[in-house]
Design an enzyme around this catalytic site. Structure first.
Site, PDB file in Angstrom:
ATOM      1  N   HIS A  99      -5.239   6.131 -11.344  1.00  0.00           N
ATOM      2  CA  HIS A  99      -4.834   5.494 -10.090  1.00  0.00           C
ATOM      3  C   HIS A  99      -3.297   5.441  -9.997  1.00  0.00           C
ATOM      4  O   HIS A  99      -2.710   5.783  -8.966  1.00  0.00           O
ATOM      5  CB  HIS A  99      -5.433   4.084 -10.015  1.00  0.00           C
ATOM      6  CG  HIS A  99      -4.959   3.296  -8.840  1.00  0.00           C
ATOM      7  ND1 HIS A  99      -5.307   3.611  -7.544  1.00  0.00           N
ATOM      8  CD2 HIS A  99      -4.145   2.219  -8.753  1.00  0.00           C
ATOM      9  CE1 HIS A  99      -4.725   2.759  -6.717  1.00  0.00           C
ATOM     10  NE2 HIS A  99      -4.019   1.910  -7.423  1.00  0.00           N
ATOM     11  N   HIS A 158      -0.354   4.566  -1.411  1.00  0.00           N
ATOM     12  CA  HIS A 158      -1.793   4.438  -1.655  1.00  0.00           C
ATOM     13  C   HIS A 158      -2.647   5.277  -0.695  1.00  0.00           C
ATOM     14  O   HIS A 158      -3.754   5.656  -1.055  1.00  0.00           O
ATOM     15  CB  HIS A 158      -2.222   2.965  -1.589  1.00  0.00           C
ATOM     16  CG  HIS A 158      -1.896   2.203  -2.840  1.00  0.00           C
ATOM     17  ND1 HIS A 158      -0.603   2.019  -3.276  1.00  0.00           N
ATOM     18  CD2 HIS A 158      -2.682   1.612  -3.776  1.00  0.00           C
ATOM     19  CE1 HIS A 158      -0.617   1.329  -4.412  1.00  0.00           C
ATOM     20  NE2 HIS A 158      -1.864   1.074  -4.732  1.00  0.00           N
ATOM     21  N   ASN A 161       0.821  -1.217   0.000  1.00  0.00           N
ATOM     22  CA  ASN A 161       0.000   0.000   0.000  1.00  0.00           C
ATOM     23  C   ASN A 161       0.853   1.265   0.000  1.00  0.00           C
ATOM     24  O   ASN A 161       0.325   2.368   0.141  1.00  0.00           O
ATOM     25  CB  ASN A 161      -0.937   0.012   1.218  1.00  0.00           C
ATOM     26  CG  ASN A 161      -1.936  -1.117   1.155  1.00  0.00           C
ATOM     27  OD1 ASN A 161      -2.330  -1.538   0.069  1.00  0.00           O
ATOM     28  ND2 ASN A 161      -2.331  -1.635   2.308  1.00  0.00           N
TER      29      ASN A 161
HETATM   30  N1  GLY Z   1      -2.424  -4.367  -4.497  1.00  0.00           N
HETATM   31  C1  GLY Z   1      -2.247  -4.669  -3.112  1.00  0.00           C
HETATM   32  C2  GLY Z   1      -2.318  -6.121  -2.784  1.00  0.00           C
HETATM   33  O1  GLY Z   1      -2.457  -6.952  -3.654  1.00  0.00           O
HETATM   34  O2  GLY Z   1      -2.232  -6.474  -1.649  1.00  0.00           O
END
Ligand code: GLY
Ligand code: NAD
Length: 368
Positions: free
Chosen positions: A267, A249, A246
């Site tokens: 994104h 994020h 993350n």
């Molecule tokens: N994209 C974050 C995960 O797969 O945990």
């Protein structure tokens, strides 16, 4: 030439990610080797129009009974309505417990088709055939499947690991360049998390990948999948280390949410900017050297991705961003969870970040 990367660990059945060229044409043989009674393709209208027939013909050539259901392209298809439509079609087609769903498309299709496979007759197998860079390096690996609701993204879902992932570098040739760059942000993120040498390569010799160079893309996809596979193998359900994925994020999601998930920032662009901000915040807090934040920023900028709030045509309000970062809960005097950095390639989870300190940082960054 293909490269095969194992994904193994935890409670799930191990599987392999195959990275290479010509894998859409080889999908029939790859799927037939898993011995399903039949195979059914789930795709979106854009991808189906470009690549659907290649995959359908390849499955049919192996003697597999097959068919195709499409949903409109875009995030809006991660909905109850489209999930129901896909499941209804699988029932109408008479698929059974040994049938195989083939998810052909980007992260939207992978998440939706994966959830449909998880639910159909309490769970049938599926194969991921990711056609965006983001899906090849991130969403097709690790078994997270989900749809959105008006209350938020990815709130309804299941962990359902694919039986195999086929990442065809040639499929990326038809991807719009902004989508390639967006996927590149997740590639950079993997380097920032745990492989400094890879990150430096991405910002220098490898940078052509962000412009679509297939050799650089192939190397970037392989190393990214290796990193994601290792993390997922250690922590499937995100009890610890998987949370490092993350990085960028929390800032990124707040920016996207403030822009109502519109066209201003994809994104990946939001994640790129979020990674640069996480490194600068870490440097400001004395957790990492300023030179490491500059190194992170230079690698991100080399791909033509944003690293500063001033790169975005919008004035962000610090309070609104903090509220988003806190999950829209009242954050005043509160604590936030952020992935922070000690150096490029060395990040950690801090569950006790002072929201006021982040607010001051955001104002320094140019937020109002
Ligand atoms: N994209 C974050 C995960 O797969 O945990
Ligand atoms: P996407 O699936 O919407 O694809 C982006 C666009 O590219 C779409 O319009 C699609 O039709 C088009 N496209 C796809 N492949 C193409 C090709 N080869 N040529 C031309 N056009 C093509 O978006 P995405 O960025 O791939 O995925 C985003 C989704 O992934 C989000 O819903 C996100 O929540 C999810 N995601 C999931 C995970 C996970 O672990 N499951 C991780 C990260 C992101």
């Amino acid at each position: 030439m293909t490269t095969t990367i194992p994904v193994a660990g935890g409670a799930f059945a191990p599987y392999e990610v195959v990275v290479g060229r010509g894998l859409l044409k080889a999908a029939g043989a790859e799927v037939a080797a898993l011995k399903p009674t039949r195979a059914f393709i789930v795709s979106d209208e854009t991808v189906a129009a470009i690549h659907g027939e290649t995959v359908r013909a390849s499955l049919a050539a192996e003697g597999l009974a097959t068919g195709l259901v499409t949903v409109p392209a875009g995030e809006a298809s991660k909905s109850f309505e489209q999930l129901e439509a896909v499941l209804d079609r699988l029932l109408a087609e008479g698929l059974d417990r040994k049938s195989m769903v083939v998810a052909l498309g980007g992260g939207v299709v992978g998440d939706l088709a994966g959830l449909a496979a998880a639910l159909f007759m309490r769970g049938i197998d599926f194969v991921q055939v990711p056609t965006t860079l983001l899906a090849q390096v991130d969403s097709s690996v690790g078994g997270k499947t989900a749809i959105d609701t008006p209350r938020g993204k990815n709130l309804i879902g299941a962990f359902h690991q694919p039986r195999r992932v086929l990442a065809d570098i040639e499929a990326l040739a038809t991807l719009p360049m902004r989508q390639v760059r967006s996927g590149w942000a997740e590639v950079l993120k993997h380097g920032l998390i745990c492989d400094a040498a890879f990150f430096d390569w991405l910002g220098n010799e490898g940078a052509a990948g962000a412009q679509g160079d297939p050799d650089a893309l192939e190397r970037a996809v392989i190393r990214s999948v290796e990193i994601k596979a290792q993390i997922v193998g250690e922590d499937e359900k995100e009890a610890g280390r998987r949370a490092l994925l993350n990085l960028g994020h929390t800032f990124g999601h707040a920016l996207e949410a403030e822009l109502a998930f519109g066209e201003t920032l994809t994104h990946g662009e939001a994640v790129a900017l979020g990674c640069a901000m996480a490194f600068r915040y870490s440097a400001q807090q004395g957790l990492c050297a300023a030179s490491e934040a500059e190194r992170a920023e230079a690698g991100i900028r080399a791909a033509g991705l944003p690293t500063r709030l001033s790169d975005v045509e919008h004035t962000f309000a610090a309070d609104a961003l903090i509220a988003r970062m806190a999950g829209d809960k009242k954050a005043e005097g509160g604590r936030l969870t952020l992935i922070l950095a000690r150096a490029v390639g060395d990040v950690f989870t801090d569950k006790n970040v002072d929201a006021e300190a982040v607010r001051a940082f955001l104002i320094e960054e140019g937020a109002a």
